[in-house]
Design an enzyme around this catalytic site. Structure first.
Site, short mmCIF file in Angstrom:
data_model
loop_
_atom_site.label_atom_id
_atom_site.label_comp_id
_atom_site.label_asym_id
_atom_site.label_seq_id
_atom_site.Cartn_x
_atom_site.Cartn_y
_atom_site.Cartn_z
N ASP A 74 18.10 -34.37 4.69
CA ASP A 74 18.85 -33.13 4.47
C ASP A 74 19.16 -32.40 5.77
OD1 ASP A 74 16.04 -32.31 4.92
OD2 ASP A 74 16.82 -30.31 4.49
N ASP A 97 10.96 -38.86 13.96
CA ASP A 97 11.74 -38.25 15.03
C ASP A 97 10.79 -37.98 16.21
OD1 ASP A 97 13.69 -36.93 16.47
OD2 ASP A 97 13.69 -35.13 15.24
N LYS A 127 13.98 -42.96 15.09
CA LYS A 127 14.92 -42.44 16.09
C LYS A 127 14.50 -42.89 17.48
CE LYS A 127 17.00 -38.25 14.50
NZ LYS A 127 17.14 -36.80 14.67
P1 IMP Z 1 9.18 -35.30 13.29
O1 IMP Z 1 7.91 -34.52 13.01
O2 IMP Z 1 9.92 -34.74 14.48
O3 IMP Z 1 8.93 -36.79 13.45
O4 IMP Z 1 10.20 -35.07 12.10
C1 IMP Z 1 9.83 -35.24 10.81
C2 IMP Z 1 10.79 -34.66 9.82
O5 IMP Z 1 11.89 -33.97 10.42
C3 IMP Z 1 11.40 -35.74 8.98
O6 IMP Z 1 10.54 -36.15 7.94
C4 IMP Z 1 12.66 -35.07 8.50
O7 IMP Z 1 12.40 -34.26 7.37
C5 IMP Z 1 13.05 -34.18 9.67
N1 IMP Z 1 14.08 -34.84 10.50
C6 IMP Z 1 13.94 -35.35 11.74
N2 IMP Z 1 15.11 -35.86 12.19
C7 IMP Z 1 16.01 -35.68 11.20
C8 IMP Z 1 17.40 -36.01 11.04
O8 IMP Z 1 18.07 -36.59 11.91
N3 IMP Z 1 17.97 -35.65 9.86
C9 IMP Z 1 17.29 -35.02 8.86
N4 IMP Z 1 15.99 -34.70 8.96
C10 IMP Z 1 15.35 -35.03 10.12
MG MG Z 2 13.92 -32.21 6.20
#
Ligand code: IMP
Ligand code: MG
Length: 193
Positions: free
Chosen positions: A158, A102, A130
């Site tokens: 989740d 994300d 994403k």
């Molecule tokens: P990041 O650090 O923003 O890249 O996000 C990492 C973590 O956020 C992922 O491994 C997920 O556990 C959670 N996450 C991010 N987007 C989503 C989503 O759309 N649905 C569920 N979990 C998400």
């Molecule tokens: Mg999560």
């Protein structure tokens, strides 16, 4: 379809086909290499379980659990290790298996930490990517699906620890995480009813 889901984004059939395709690529790329699939708990569990069976090579599987501080729909970039790998990785070709990228903050932290352990190689396989501006740039090697910037659940993903067991990826109805109602599966004690 589950009543908290607005729409199915990726069906079970599409997931199965993509996992098979990724498995073939990885099988081709890692022949004669000492491969370690490194799954991130808990979201990548269904994906790594299916993917490992689609890879026709000897391999090892291990897991790391990291938690990012923040609210349940946004990560903060401050990451803490909850479970580490069982052993060293300096003799291994490490392939990180992620559920979703994300902001990129969680994975970027993980990559920096793993590089310092000198794996023979370090690559990334994410089921979902994403389409949004990354806070940290990440080079992905295998991507299942590029998806719009919506909050999705299912197949490991989740919201508040729910929906991981849905066999497809769905877009969660925004009113669920906007706090208007609790997940439909929440157990109520008789006193709360
Ligand atoms: P990041 O650090 O923003 O890249 O996000 C990492 C973590 O956020 C992922 O491994 C997920 O556990 C959670 N996450 C991010 N987007 C989503 C989503 O759309 N649905 C569920 N979990 C998400
Ligand atoms: Mg999560």
């Amino acid at each position: 379809m589950h009543e908290d889901i607005a729409e199915t984004l990726i069906s079970t059939e599409q997931l199965n086909a993509k996992v098979a395709e990724l498995g073939e690529h990885i099988t081709r790329d890692y022949r004669d290499k000492n491969l370690l699939l490194l799954g991130t708990l808990k979201g990548a569990v269904p994906f790594i379980a299916d993917l490992a069976r689609a890879i026709d090579l000897p391999l090892e599987i291990d897991y790391m659990a990291v938690a990012s501080y923040g609210d349940s729909t946004h990560s903060s970039g401050v990451v803490r290790i909850i479970k580490d790998l069982e052993g060293p990785i300096d003799q291994k070709h490490v392939l990180i298996i992620e559920d979703i990228i994300d902001s990129g903050l969680t994975l970027s932290y993980l990559i920096d930490m793993l590089r310092r352990r000198n794996p023979l190689s370090l690559r990334i396989c994410t089921l979902l990517d994403k389409e949004r501006e990354r806070l940290k740039k990440i080079e992905t090697d295998y991507v299942g699906f590029r998806i719009p910037d919506k909050f999705v659940v299912g197949y490991g993903l989740d919201y508040a620890q729910r929906y991981r067991n849905l066999p497809y990826i769905g877009i969660l109805k925004p009113l669920i995480y906007e706090g208007h109602i609790r997940p439909e599966t929440e157990h109520q004690s008789p006193a709360e009813k």
